[in-house]
Write a protein that holds these residues in place. Structure first.
Motif: not given
Length: 66
Positions: A14-20, A42-51, A56-60
């Motif tokens: 989601s581009k909004i957040g983890i809960e989304d 199981e895990s949470i990660s994020a894609v970062i661009k220009e800081g 947000w990505r979640v593995n469930l």
């Protein structure tokens, strides 16, 4: 006699957040799984661009009845 269940592993983003991201996964699972019982993040990660976090990505893992 005990219940027999099914475990499914998936990734949602989601581009909004983890809960989304979790809500999107649950919505999709409800369409395909019989008697969805719960999800575990199981895990949470994020894609970062220009800081900045751009996604947000979640593995469930989900559990459902067979």
């Amino acid at each position: 006699m005990g219940e027999i269940g099914k475990i499914t592993e998936l990734v949602s983003s989601s581009k909004i957040g983890i809960e989304d991201a979790v809500k999107k996964a649950v919505k999709e699972l409800n369409k395909k799984e019989k008697d969805l019982r719960g999800v575990k993040v199981e895990s949470i990660s994020a894609v970062i661009k220009e800081g900045q976090i751009i996604e947000w990505r979640v593995n469930l893992k989900s559990s459902s009845e067979l």
